[in-house]
Design a protein around this motif. Structure first.
Motif, PDB file in Angstrom:
ATOM      1  N   ASN A 159      25.572 -49.769  16.148  1.00 42.87           N
ATOM      2  CA  ASN A 159      25.365 -50.995  15.362  1.00 42.87           C
ATOM      3  C   ASN A 159      26.608 -51.399  14.581  1.00 42.87           C
ATOM      4  O   ASN A 159      26.874 -52.600  14.412  1.00 42.87           O
ATOM      5  CB  ASN A 159      24.177 -50.812  14.410  1.00 42.87           C
ATOM      6  N   ILE A 160      27.368 -50.436  14.095  1.00 43.56           N
ATOM      7  CA  ILE A 160      28.612 -50.770  13.395  1.00 43.56           C
ATOM      8  C   ILE A 160      29.593 -51.431  14.351  1.00 43.56           C
ATOM      9  O   ILE A 160      30.260 -52.429  14.011  1.00 43.56           O
ATOM     10  CB  ILE A 160      29.235 -49.516  12.748  1.00 43.56           C
ATOM     11  N   ASP A 161      29.689 -50.905  15.571  1.00 43.19           N
ATOM     12  CA  ASP A 161      30.578 -51.525  16.570  1.00 43.19           C
ATOM     13  C   ASP A 161      30.137 -52.957  16.876  1.00 43.19           C
ATOM     14  O   ASP A 161      30.976 -53.863  17.008  1.00 43.19           O
ATOM     15  CB  ASP A 161      30.579 -50.688  17.860  1.00 43.19           C
ATOM     16  N   ASN A 162      28.814 -53.175  16.972  1.00 42.67           N
ATOM     17  CA  ASN A 162      28.301 -54.528  17.242  1.00 42.67           C
ATOM     18  C   ASN A 162      28.598 -55.480  16.089  1.00 42.67           C
ATOM     19  O   ASN A 162      29.003 -56.633  16.293  1.00 42.67           O
ATOM     20  CB  ASN A 162      26.785 -54.472  17.489  1.00 42.67           C
ATOM     21  N   LEU A 163      28.381 -54.997  14.856  1.00 42.32           N
ATOM     22  CA  LEU A 163      28.647 -55.831  13.675  1.00 42.32           C
ATOM     23  C   LEU A 163      30.130 -56.174  13.568  1.00 42.32           C
ATOM     24  O   LEU A 163      30.507 -57.297  13.205  1.00 42.32           O
ATOM     25  CB  LEU A 163      28.182 -55.113  12.404  1.00 42.32           C
ATOM     26  N   GLU A 164      30.965 -55.184  13.890  1.00 43.16           N
ATOM     27  CA  GLU A 164      32.410 -55.419  13.805  1.00 43.16           C
ATOM     28  C   GLU A 164      32.844 -56.455  14.841  1.00 43.16           C
ATOM     29  O   GLU A 164      33.730 -57.278  14.592  1.00 43.16           O
ATOM     30  CB  GLU A 164      33.165 -54.105  14.008  1.00 43.16           C
ATOM     31  N   THR A 165      32.211 -56.427  16.013  1.00 45.16           N
ATOM     32  CA  THR A 165      32.512 -57.410  17.052  1.00 45.16           C
ATOM     33  C   THR A 165      32.126 -58.818  16.601  1.00 45.16           C
ATOM     34  O   THR A 165      32.842 -59.791  16.839  1.00 45.16           O
ATOM     35  CB  THR A 165      31.755 -57.054  18.347  1.00 45.16           C
ATOM     36  N   GLN A 166      30.969 -58.918  15.904  1.00 46.04           N
ATOM     37  CA  GLN A 166      30.473 -60.222  15.460  1.00 46.04           C
ATOM     38  C   GLN A 166      31.211 -60.746  14.227  1.00 46.04           C
ATOM     39  O   GLN A 166      31.539 -61.939  14.142  1.00 46.04           O
ATOM     40  CB  GLN A 166      28.976 -60.124  15.134  1.00 46.04           C
ATOM     41  N   GLY A 199      34.051 -59.202  12.653  1.00 53.05           N
ATOM     42  CA  GLY A 199      35.444 -58.833  12.489  1.00 53.05           C
ATOM     43  C   GLY A 199      35.603 -57.587  11.619  1.00 53.05           C
ATOM     44  O   GLY A 199      34.641 -57.146  10.971  1.00 53.05           O
ATOM     45  N   PRO A 200      36.807 -57.005  11.593  1.00 54.45           N
ATOM     46  CA  PRO A 200      37.031 -55.774  10.816  1.00 54.45           C
ATOM     47  C   PRO A 200      36.799 -55.983   9.325  1.00 54.45           C
ATOM     48  O   PRO A 200      37.187 -57.007   8.768  1.00 54.45           O
ATOM     49  CB  PRO A 200      38.517 -55.467  11.098  1.00 54.45           C
ATOM     50  N   LYS A 201      36.141 -55.031   8.719  1.00 58.99           N
ATOM     51  CA  LYS A 201      35.910 -55.059   7.272  1.00 58.99           C
ATOM     52  C   LYS A 201      36.065 -53.646   6.719  1.00 58.99           C
ATOM     53  O   LYS A 201      35.788 -52.664   7.399  1.00 58.99           O
ATOM     54  CB  LYS A 201      34.513 -55.597   6.946  1.00 58.99           C
ATOM     55  N   GLU A 202      36.481 -53.582   5.461  1.00 52.61           N
ATOM     56  CA  GLU A 202      36.699 -52.286   4.817  1.00 52.61           C
ATOM     57  C   GLU A 202      35.412 -51.457   4.790  1.00 52.61           C
ATOM     58  O   GLU A 202      35.442 -50.251   4.979  1.00 52.61           O
ATOM     59  CB  GLU A 202      37.207 -52.509   3.388  1.00 52.61           C
ATOM     60  N   GLN A 203      34.273 -52.122   4.556  1.00 55.73           N
ATOM     61  CA  GLN A 203      32.997 -51.397   4.503  1.00 55.73           C
ATOM     62  C   GLN A 203      32.664 -50.752   5.848  1.00 55.73           C
ATOM     63  O   GLN A 203      32.109 -49.660   5.897  1.00 55.73           O
ATOM     64  CB  GLN A 203      31.855 -52.340   4.088  1.00 55.73           C
ATOM     65  N   PHE A 204      32.982 -51.450   6.941  1.00 54.49           N
ATOM     66  CA  PHE A 204      32.723 -50.893   8.267  1.00 54.49           C
ATOM     67  C   PHE A 204      33.555 -49.626   8.490  1.00 54.49           C
ATOM     68  O   PHE A 204      33.083 -48.645   9.070  1.00 54.49           O
ATOM     69  CB  PHE A 204      33.042 -51.921   9.357  1.00 54.49           C
TER      70      PHE A 204
END
Length: 347
Positions: A159-166, A168-173
């Motif tokens: 899910n983190i990979d999916n959220l990052e794809t949608q 973009g990169p974030k410090e929380q991820f």
């Protein structure tokens, strides 16, 4: 001791059986006695006693041979055996312990001594069984933890990979992925411990440049949280011949520890040269390098982990005869793994 213990006496002299029976009935033991050693062995297979008093000098088969036969039976091998004999020489006593006896009582019997020695061995036997049961429960508990950890870790990562794809990169991820990697490392240690006795090793030639590069990538998110750069320096290329899972546990645990104890904004050097791998951090150092490989050891400033990693590393290195050198001071720590010639191959 509240349990009603069964004590088996094997002695070819009926008068000895009668006397020992008189001594033990005061202790409320269930006493079984036999002058026939073979009969006693066969009956023990059906109804195992809790302790055996065994005479050494008997006509058809001596006590040492009886002890050997008992120790061959899975149901009987752990039963404490106290040898009883008129023989008082040191050789007989040494042989009794070598054959698996836990104690030795000489004739003529001293009533209080017999009772005290039996009581002591039964207490020890009871504690040993308690420990064995706890280890069984621990094994079950570890397997349960492993089963319960695997699915959530996979879901978090996906899910983190999916959220990052949608989004973009974030410090929380990055923080979530780093924590997930830490848990994944713990999971792999637990999985290794529960499977190491049953797992079949797959020995292969491992290219260390490719292997170390993949491990650096795996730990990249964990290192980034503390702004640590992991630098891989290749001075000499070679491969090692071993099980990849074993090598992974060695390298992963060392890198994980290096990140854990490194200062922020520092570097971790991984050096490949000749026949060794060195992993060097610039952090707080190790308080006592003599105990760092002990199971469950953790430094005071450790905030995650079970303290199992380096004990697994030591176990693996001992099996492969890989030499470990640990150098540590206030400026950091260096782990050097030197591989024996039979495990290395030039690329």
């Amino acid at each position: 001791m509240n349990k009603n213990y069964t004590v088996l006496i094997i002695d070819d002299k009926k008068e000895n059986l009668k006397y020992l029976n008189e001594i033990l009935k005061d202790e409320k033991y269930t006493v079984k006695a036999s002058t026939d050693a073979n009969f006693a062995i066969n009956s023990s297979k059906i109804n195992p006693p809790d302790l055996i008093l065994l005479d050494i000098k008997m006509p058809e088969i001596n006590g040492f041979e009886v002890c050997k036969l008992l120790k061959k039976e899975n149901k009987l091998k752990d039963i404490p055996i106290i040898f009883i004999s008129a023989l008082d020489d040191i050789n007989s006593k040494v042989k009794a312990f070598e054959e698996g006896g836990v104690d030795y009582i000489t004739k003529p019997f001293e009533k209080e001594e017999v009772k005290a020695r039996i009581k002591t061995q039964l207490k020890l036997f009871e504690k040993k069984q308690t420990i064995e049961n706890l280890l069984i429960q621990q094994d079950f508990f570890l397997k349960k933890i492993i089963h319960e950890m695997n699915t959530p870790l996979s879901i978090i990562s996906l899910n983190i990979d999916n959220l990052e794809t949608q989004l973009g990169p974030k410090e929380q991820f990055e923080a979530i992925k780093a924590s997930s990697k830490s848990l994944s490392s713990i999971y792999n240690d637990l999985y290794y411990l529960t499977k190491k006795e049953k797992r079949t090793q797959e020995i292969e030639s491992i290219n260390l440049i490719n292997f170390l590069s993949s491990r650096v990538m795996f730990f990249d998110e964990m290192a980034n949280i503390k702004n640590i750069d992991i630098e891989l320096s290749i001075h000499s290329e070679f491969s090692v011949i071993m099980d990849k899972n074993d090598l992974e546990r060695v390298i992963d645990n060392t890198i994980s520890n290096a990140i854990k104890y490194s200062n922020e904004n520092s570097i971790i050097d991984i050096i490949l040269d000749k026949n060794y791998i060195e992993i060097k951090d610039f952090g707080t150092g190790i308080e006592d390098t003599n105990v760092v490989f002990n199971p469950y050891y953790q430094q005071k400033n450790a905030n995650i982990g079970l303290g199992l990693g380096l004990s697994i590393v030591k176990d693996i290195c001992d099996r492969y005869e890989i030499k470990i050198n640990v150098n540590s001071d206030n400026n950091g720590t260096s782990f050097i793994y030197t591989f024996p010639q039979n495990l290395t191959k030039e690329n």
